[in-house]
Design an enzyme around this catalytic site. Sequence first.
Site, PDB file in Angstrom:
ATOM      1  N   ASP A  65      -4.515   2.623   0.094  1.00  0.00           N
ATOM      2  CA  ASP A  65      -3.917   1.961   1.840  1.00  0.00           C
ATOM      3  C   ASP A  65      -3.427   2.356   2.369  1.00  0.00           C
ATOM      4  OD1 ASP A  65      -6.174   0.848   3.845  1.00  0.00           O
ATOM      5  OD2 ASP A  65      -4.194  -1.255   3.250  1.00  0.00           O
ATOM      6  N   HIS A 103       3.112  -0.833   3.189  1.00  0.00           N
ATOM      7  CA  HIS A 103       2.071   0.051   4.108  1.00  0.00           C
ATOM      8  C   HIS A 103       2.032  -0.359   5.613  1.00  0.00           C
ATOM      9  CE1 HIS A 103      -0.455  -1.515   1.541  1.00  0.00           C
ATOM     10  NE2 HIS A 103      -1.219  -1.086   2.626  1.00  0.00           N
TER      11      HIS A 103
END
Length: 505
Positions: free
Chosen positions: A86, A292
């Site tokens: 992701d 992230h």
Amino acid sequence: MDDYPEFIFVASQAQQFEWVKLNYPSLYERILAKVSAGKFIPVGGTWIEMDGNLPSGESFIRQFLVGQRFFKAEFGKYCTEFWLPDTFGYSGQLPQIMNKAGIENFLTQKLSWNLTNKFPHSTFMWKGIDGSSCVVHFPPADTYSSEATVHDAIKSQTNMKDLGRSNQSLLLYGHGDGGGGPTEDMLERLRRLKSVMNSPRVEPSTVDAFFDGIKERQEKRNLVSWVGELYLELHRGTYTTQAQTKLENRRGEVILHDVETLASIAAWQKNFCYPKAELLRVWKLLLLNQFHDVLPGSSIQQVYVDAAAYYDDIQSSALKMLHDVGAVLFGTVTDLSDAPGLVIVNTLAWERQEVVVLPRIAESRSTPLLPSPVRTQPTQDDKSILAAVSLPSLGFAKNTSLALGRKFEDANLTVDEEKSLFVLSNGILKAIIDKYGRLISCVLLSNNRDAVCSGCFCNQFVLFDDIPLYWDAWDVMEYHLEQERKFLEERLLRETKAHYALRSK
């Protein structure tokens, strides 16, 4: 797991395991037991699931180094797959770093979110910028949190883009992106999907078994190759959102590099006690903030409050270590013959020339700070001097004084009132600025070369409409380039701070 013996759970990010170990030791013991039984599978090999673009190469290496060491120490084995489903694109240097960390397989799915060009493969070889390669799988259900429905199983079959080269795929199920994991309903559906007519066959497996199957069936030789960066055509706003976080990340990377470089030299030459434990603690904080959704700027406000505190810790701890090692290598301020004890150090592996700011007192000293005279210029407030300093690889200049060479010519300013132009010259460069603050010419006087093309401008302030289709903090759409508005009003220029990043809606 006790009620569904076929159930196998995977979890990434060494940081999460460490938190559980420290805060929930009894739960951690149960996890260790399930890991030994092959029911709970640590995956990924990295400290956290980091951003794939913004960290430095050294930070990428540390993600794997610190992560793999943790997995080996706690679970007795290294991870063989990189797990990063992701993040917003993947640097072309990652295959080389993965291979050096003992990883040959990679699982992600984010490129299925591309807005314009759909990625053409599900299972393929990814070659990095140095030629290193790994097997990559994008689960064709295009999600890492499916609900294990018949629809998901069928999509995994119909959306498989490499049938004929590879005939199996993975289905990632469970409530992810916030936690929760699989439910009993999902596990019951998967039991039934083992033998549903006109549906692909579904059976429990592990990530390792899936990638091993590709090798055993010799499918690897038939897979196509993708060379270089895996670019996500979405979330481009994450390159600029939360700019302070990005700045602090880079400051952390730089200062930790300097500490480690100087501490290594001091340990080698001065028997300095290398601060291994403290460096690891600080590196873990920096790696955590490269998650992230933290570093890209796509987290909630409270996350950035925590991140700012971590960055403060990183800087203060690194500065203390830098002071300690500096005292060993160069002596304390009181050890030097001339206060205030300046030392200029080049911590890079190549010769470097930079303009440094020195206190004005350095100009009156006689002991040479640098091996040869340098060119200087006082600052506008006359409290400091600017010196053009050149040092060799890992070189330094000790003591407080500056061997002064020829000064730069004072900058001269002339104003052309008729054309509303400001002309600056210091004997090396001649710059012309118009009334809007635009640099319309910058000439190197030694060869009369102009760095600004005729009819072009530098330092042109421009506003763009920022109205993305989906997420405000995450996206900058390509059509914004067609809606630029230039600052050509003196009122706007006077009222606008040049150091602000302006985004209008």
